[in-house]
Design a protein around this motif. Sequence first.
Motif, PDB file in Angstrom:
ATOM      1  N   GLU A   1      -6.756  -5.050  -4.159  1.00  0.00           N
ATOM      2  CA  GLU A   1      -5.980  -5.285  -2.949  1.00  0.00           C
ATOM      3  C   GLU A   1      -5.478  -6.729  -2.912  1.00  0.00           C
TER       4      GLU A   1
ATOM      5  N   LEU B   1      -0.789  -7.862   2.489  1.00  0.00           N
ATOM      6  CA  LEU B   1      -0.544  -6.442   2.222  1.00  0.00           C
ATOM      7  C   LEU B   1       0.427  -5.837   3.225  1.00  0.00           C
TER       8      LEU B   1
ATOM      9  N   TYR C   1       0.862  -1.177   0.000  1.00  0.00           N
ATOM     10  CA  TYR C   1       0.000   0.000   0.000  1.00  0.00           C
ATOM     11  C   TYR C   1       0.899   1.228   0.000  1.00  0.00           C
TER      12      TYR C   1
ATOM     13  N   PHE D   1      -2.610   0.486  -4.283  1.00  0.00           N
ATOM     14  CA  PHE D   1      -1.957  -0.801  -4.118  1.00  0.00           C
ATOM     15  C   PHE D   1      -0.937  -0.985  -5.238  1.00  0.00           C
ATOM     16  N   CYS D   2       0.199  -1.612  -4.905  1.00  0.00           N
ATOM     17  CA  CYS D   2       1.226  -1.793  -5.920  1.00  0.00           C
ATOM     18  C   CYS D   2       2.103  -3.001  -5.611  1.00  0.00           C
TER      19      CYS D   2
END
Length: 202
Positions: A168, A172, A148, A157-158
Amino acid sequence: MMNTNLIALRRKEHFESLNLEIQKELDDFYDTKAATHQLKVIKKSRSIPKVGDVFLVSPREGIYFYGKVLVANIVRKVPDSFVEGKHVVFIFKGITHEKNIDKYKPDYSNLLISPAIVGDAYWKKGYFHTIANIPLTEEEKNLDFGFYKLHFKSNFFCKETGELLDKEPKLLGMHGITTISGIGWDIERELIINPSLLEETE
């Protein structure tokens, strides 16, 4: 996505669900400096972390948790990414008192802390101690994880490289380089919330 810190919001909701005694302990913990909760030095190393490295991390003298490197030497894919050359690590619940691989049982549904991006300093200073290298399993190669990223316009998100994700991920973490005291701080918070994590299980 609204420009709200999703991670901070979820942490706040979790905090409010805890009993008052633990909330008080956490309040006291948050008032201390992160360096106060530094990890124990296991063994310093100049080795460069590699994909598949299994390492130990010690929040208490003689107590170790296992971790694994799933991405090593991140290659930048977007202009604003500043994590190039860093590594993605996962740390698992389940302690050991020995500096060996015997009790290593990775469970990605039962992580001690969120996925993190770290630099070589964790190994150089001896906070992470590599004990084995185990090639990634198919599960690990296809693991649904990501990060995040906080951005002044809109958070998103990445991947670890900074490339956008359209949803998502299941696992995470926060995008960015974890400070040299950050892992210790994160683990200490989890131990306050759940002291039974320090109990050895078979």
